[in-house]
Design an enzyme around this catalytic site. Structure first.
Site, PDB file in Angstrom:
ATOM      1  N   LYS A 150       0.857  -1.183   0.000  1.00 46.24           N
ATOM      2  CA  LYS A 150       0.000   0.000   0.000  1.00 46.24           C
ATOM      3  C   LYS A 150       0.894   1.235   0.000  1.00 46.24           C
ATOM      4  O   LYS A 150       1.977   1.220   0.602  1.00 46.24           O
ATOM      5  CB  LYS A 150      -0.879  -0.044   1.265  1.00 46.24           C
ATOM      6  CG  LYS A 150      -1.958   1.023   1.342  1.00 46.24           C
ATOM      7  CD  LYS A 150      -2.849   0.791   2.566  1.00 46.24           C
ATOM      8  CE  LYS A 150      -3.907   1.884   2.709  1.00 46.24           C
ATOM      9  NZ  LYS A 150      -4.813   1.621   3.832  1.00 46.24           N
TER      10      LYS A 150
ATOM     11  N   SER B  35      -9.568   1.957   2.850  1.00 42.17           N
ATOM     12  CA  SER B  35      -8.685   2.785   2.058  1.00 42.17           C
ATOM     13  C   SER B  35      -7.710   1.971   1.197  1.00 42.17           C
ATOM     14  O   SER B  35      -7.130   2.520   0.272  1.00 42.17           O
ATOM     15  CB  SER B  35      -7.902   3.739   2.959  1.00 42.17           C
ATOM     16  OG  SER B  35      -7.055   3.024   3.833  1.00 42.17           O
TER      17      SER B  35
ATOM     18  N   SER C  33      -9.763  -0.630   6.750  1.00 40.48           N
ATOM     19  CA  SER C  33      -9.184  -0.394   5.437  1.00 40.48           C
ATOM     20  C   SER C  33      -8.642  -1.629   4.740  1.00 40.48           C
ATOM     21  O   SER C  33      -8.275  -1.561   3.575  1.00 40.48           O
ATOM     22  CB  SER C  33      -8.063   0.651   5.533  1.00 40.48           C
ATOM     23  OG  SER C  33      -8.630   1.919   5.710  1.00 40.48           O
TER      24      SER C  33
END
Lengths: 435, 454
Positions: free
Chosen positions: B55, B130, B154
């Site tokens: 990420k 996210s 997330s």
């Protein structure tokens, strides 16, 4: 006048408070890493060595130790603060509610806390330069109650604190930085960032006089923040802030609560107590002892190891002499020999110290030996050795032996004693002096 | 489900496999925007192992790492996050790139960034947030595992929306060193993958103590199997009907697998959104204080300005949601209100943890992963902030308590996957992976793509 202090003490650790960067770099921005630069993703890790030193300070100031200590973020925006928050302590400070005592005065200590130093700002022409070597350096902040009532008390407090820190291995002579809160009446004035003991006392003095003058003129003392101008020896108003600063403290979530109950630290030396006890027991001047040892652990060690075996006066005198001639590095055995010389009334000159250091037998004149005293000593010697007078009566040559003995005893040249020895012998032989 | 890691290892790869994969991913990215950085030149330790992505809030040395924020545009970290260091040191993984996300992790649908990622099943739908890019990439790539991160859901949410497994470990089991902070007391690095087996392999590689992260202290991970599944009434009530229907089928299926599903009342779990957002925003507002436009990332340039002015102007480059959280988070920390909000939230968090612990000693908590079906981008972008925050209803309790949880695909509605979330007691992470292993034996996942197949 009431004075409260917030003192910042730089700790002599090998690495910074939250990273492994060194603390002694000289070239700007050479002891830096993602942690002390506050780079995204970096996290602090607590330096145990700093905790040990800080615990020693909290303990020496009789604080209650928070065995479970924690940190907070203090948020404010300034170019020298890489994360825009400083990691410091508040509720979970290492030490709380202690005191420092000197003479009969007791000053309350509110808090002893560990925190990181911001970077250093260097103004160069139109530029503001930043040196991050200082960013993350370990500091201990000591916050006092407003218990100091005069310049003399302030001086005494700072000297005592300095001595306590000195014996914990921290020298703050020039490095001590503090904020002063001074009030003669109701409203207090904060004087920020004063460096050095002398300047702190002068800033307090200036503030006291300034505020008293205002009161005398019937004017109000404005509650404000001022700075200290070393050149003018005066405090000056700092740029006004539009609103009261609010730091929005937050519990530091990257550092867990630390258990310090198993950490051992250096025990304090309270020089007032130590010298008072020594002065009482060995009948010496307390003030002199304190002056000699307040910032000098080597001298205290010498006193402690030689007390009882030599006269305290002689030990003190020996220390005073080596300090005078810059000979503090003298070996223990040479130092002890020096005390022996003092006990024999030898005047300690630089030359004498050097001779002792070289391991030579010292043959020095008695500077203070008067003619009368020399005569007394010769008489004393003859009384101890009555046989020698009888020998002399029989054979004048026996005088040589006596001259030799006296000169050796008194560290004098035979030439300097022969006349007196002969005179005393003649008087004694003639019955003028009874042996 | 077979492990794509093991399968990949057993295959004979063409010599230019990684270059071709990178080129395909570049093409794919034009449509899905799953990646923010692609290791196209295959620099670093590439060309050896299973492709993995991280990420965009996990620092990778030498690669632009922006955390989805314009404020960090151009930032190339000078160090690797501990998890990256461990992946590369194993020699078994090749770094493929960094995945798209809501700015600093602030979002449920992946929309709070300049160019949002798209859902792997249908580009008109959200990828979720996210870690939307990580989930979409996992759904599209045949051989790939994703390091993702969760603060309040997330990992689970985008994994559910893209039909893959999203595993969020116990807080403190995986080092956060090198993770760009959202809310430090909540952030956890985890795995998004095509099977529980892959999640376990990566988890075992990256977890464990790290002197660079003081909070990484969870050493021993347990595998205490639970036969009992608790469904909290107050939580399930809030799900919309199209989510409840398949969920009830899941409950029946679990019962037919011999599990005992019990409905319980635990109202405090439905009260977790507010304390979560208060704590998350308070911490986030301090973490974002450092971005000022001259040290790294965005170079604001107007250095002649006074610092206050410079600072304020540079920070206009934050996105709307980031600004909202900075302002609210700063307000919450204010002296006059902190007890009313922040302190109270900490108390509620403690209470929530205690009541969840009691239940999790006896069994797992089971719920849908998100109370609605995957929304279209056009619909989701019309939600108000508070409506958005309400979507985290199921993911917040385990995140606020630091409990391990896993989202796994269990059905397909209108061709789109739906996910369920299982929560275990702290450090009982293996029991979750063990259950999903078993689940995968009786349920075949449908993936959105098979890019990179050999």
């Amino acid at each position: 006048m009431r004075i409260g202090l917030e003192i910042h003490i730089a700790l002599p650790t090998r690495s910074k408070l939250f990273c492994a960067c060194g603390t002694s770099a000289e070239q700007p921005n050479t002891a830096i890493c993602p942690i002390c630069m506050g780079f995204p993703g970096s996290k602090p890790m607590l330096n145990r060595e700093a905790v040990v030193v800080a615990l020693g300070i909290a303990n020496a100031l009789h604080c209650k130790i928070n065995e479970r200590t924690s940190f907070v973020r203090k948020i404010y925006f300034y170019p020298d603060l890489p994360k825009s928050y400083q990691i410091t302590q508040l509720g979970g400070s290492l030490g709380e509610t202690g005191y420092l005592q000197y003479d009969k005065k007791k000053v309350g200590i509110r808090r002893v806390q560990l925190e990181e130093d911001p970077a250093k700002i260097v103004r160069e022409g139109a530029y503001t330069l930043l040196d991050f070597n200082r960013s993350g350096m370990p500091l201990v902040e000591v916050v006092t109650d407003p218990d100091i009532r005069s310049q003399e008390e302030l001086w005494g407090f700072l000297r005592t604190l300095r001595s306590i820190l000195y014996y914990l291995g921290i020298d703050i002579d020039k490095e001590v930085k503090a904020d002063l809160n001074v009030s003669v009446g109701r409203d207090r004035v904060e004087v920020k960032n004063v460096t050095g003991i002398k300047n702190l006392v002068e800033a307090a003095k200036f503030e006291e006089e300034r505020q008293e003058q205002l009161v005398k003129e019937g004017e109000a003392v404005k509650q404000e923040t001022r700075g200290y101008n070393e050149k003018k020896r005066a405090t000056e108003p700092m740029r006004e802030k539009e609103t009261d600063e609010e730091y929005g403290y937050l519990y530091e979530p990257d550092l867990t609560v630390f258990d310090v109950s198993k950490i051992s630290y250096k025990k304090p030396v309270y020089i007032d107590e130590v010298t008072h006890a020594l002065a009482e027991k060995y009948k010496a001047n307390e003030r002199t002892l304190k002056e000699l040892t307040m910032f000098d652990s080597r001298s205290l060690e010498r006193i402690e190891s030689l007390k009882g075996r030599y006269r305290m006066q002689s030990i003190i005198h020996a220390i005073q002499r080596i300090k005078k001639f810059g000979k503090e590095g003298i070996s223990d055995s040479a130092f002890e020999k020096m005390i022996g010389l003092i006990d024999n009334d030898v005047e300690i000159t630089k030359h004498v110290i050097e001779e002792v250091e070289r391991g030579r037998e010292v043959v020095v004149k008695h500077a203070k030996l008067t003619e009368k005293e020399l005569e007394r000593r010769i008489v004393e010697y003859l009384r101890e050795n009555r046989r020698l007078l009888e020998d002399y009566k029989k054979n004048k040559k026996a005088a040589n032996l006596i001259i030799g003995e006296i000169s050796k005893r008194e560290n004098l040249h035979p030439k300097d004693v022969s006349k007196k020895v002969l005179a005393v012998l003649d008087k004694a032989a003639g019955g003028e002096i009874s042996i | 489900m077979t492990s794509s890691i093991r399968e990949f290892a057993s295959k004979k790869k063409p010599g230019d496999y990684y270059q071709r994969l990178a080129a395909e991913v570049e093409e794919l990215n034009k449509e899905y925007h799953a990646f923010t950085t692609i290791n196209a030149s295959q620099k670093g330790k590439a060309g050896a192992g299973v492709p993995f992505s991280s990420k965009a809030n996990i620092c990778v040395k030498g690669f632009e790492t922006t955390a989805g924020s314009k404020m960090l545009r151009g930032y190339v970290p000078p160090f690797n996050a501990t998890v990256i260091e461990r992946m590369l040191a194993s020699g078994e993984y090749s770094f493929l790139g960094e995945t798209n996300m809501d700015e600093f992790g602030f979002g449920t649908f992946g929309l709070n960034t300049e160019v949002p990622a798209r859902n792997a099943f249908d580009k008109a739908y959200v990828a979720g947030g996210s870690s939307g890019g990580a989930a979409a990439a996992t759904a599209l790539l045949k051989y790939h595992v994703a390091l993702a991160e969760s603060t309040g859901g997330s990992i689970a949410t985008p994994a559910a929306l893209n039909g893959v497994v999203g595993f969020t470990p116990t807080y403190g089991a995986v080092s956060r060193y090198g993770l760009i902070d959202y809310a430090n007391s909540l952030d956890k690095i985890g795995v998004i993958s095509r099977s529980a087996a892959d999640a376990r392999t990566v988890f075992d590689l990256v977890r464990g103590a790290d002197s660079y992260d003081t909070t990484c202290v969870v050493g021993k991970i347990r595998d205490e199997k639970k036969e009992r599944f608790y469904v909290v009434k107050e939580l399930l009530e809030a799900a919309e009907a199209p989510v409840k229907r398949p969920f009830e089928k899941l409950v029946s299926k679990l019962e037919s697998m011999g599990r005992k599903v019990e409905r319980i009342s635990l109202g405090i779990l439905a009260e977790a959104i507010e304390p979560y957002y208060i704590i998350a925003m308070a911490e986030a507002s301090t973490n974002l204080a450092k971005y000022n436009g001259y040290k790294y990332g965005l170079q604001y340039g107007e250095l002649y300005k006074r610092y206050d002015e410079f600072f304020t102007s540079a920070r206009e480059n934050f996105g709307t949601e980031a600004k909202r959280r900075i302002i609210l988070g700063t307000f919450i920390r204010g002296e006059s209100v902190r007890d009313r909000y922040y302190t109270k939230a900490l108390v509620l968090r403690r209470m929530l943890i205690e009541s969840m612990q009691k239940v999790l000693e006896k069994g797992f908590l089971l719920s849908p992963t998100i109370p609605i079906l995957t929304p279209k981008i056009s619909d989701a972008s019309r939600l108000t902030p508070v409506q958005n925050y309400a979507m985290d209803l199921y993911t917040i309790p385990p995140n606020l308590g630091g409990f391990p949880h896993i989202s796994f695909p269990y059905d397909y509605v209108n061709g789109m996957p739906v996910g369920a979330q299982l929560v275990a007691a702290q450090a009982n992470d293996y029991s979750l992976l063990g259950f999903v292993d078993e689940w995968e034996k009786g349920f075949a996942y449908r993936f959105a793509g098979n890019v990179g197949d050999i």
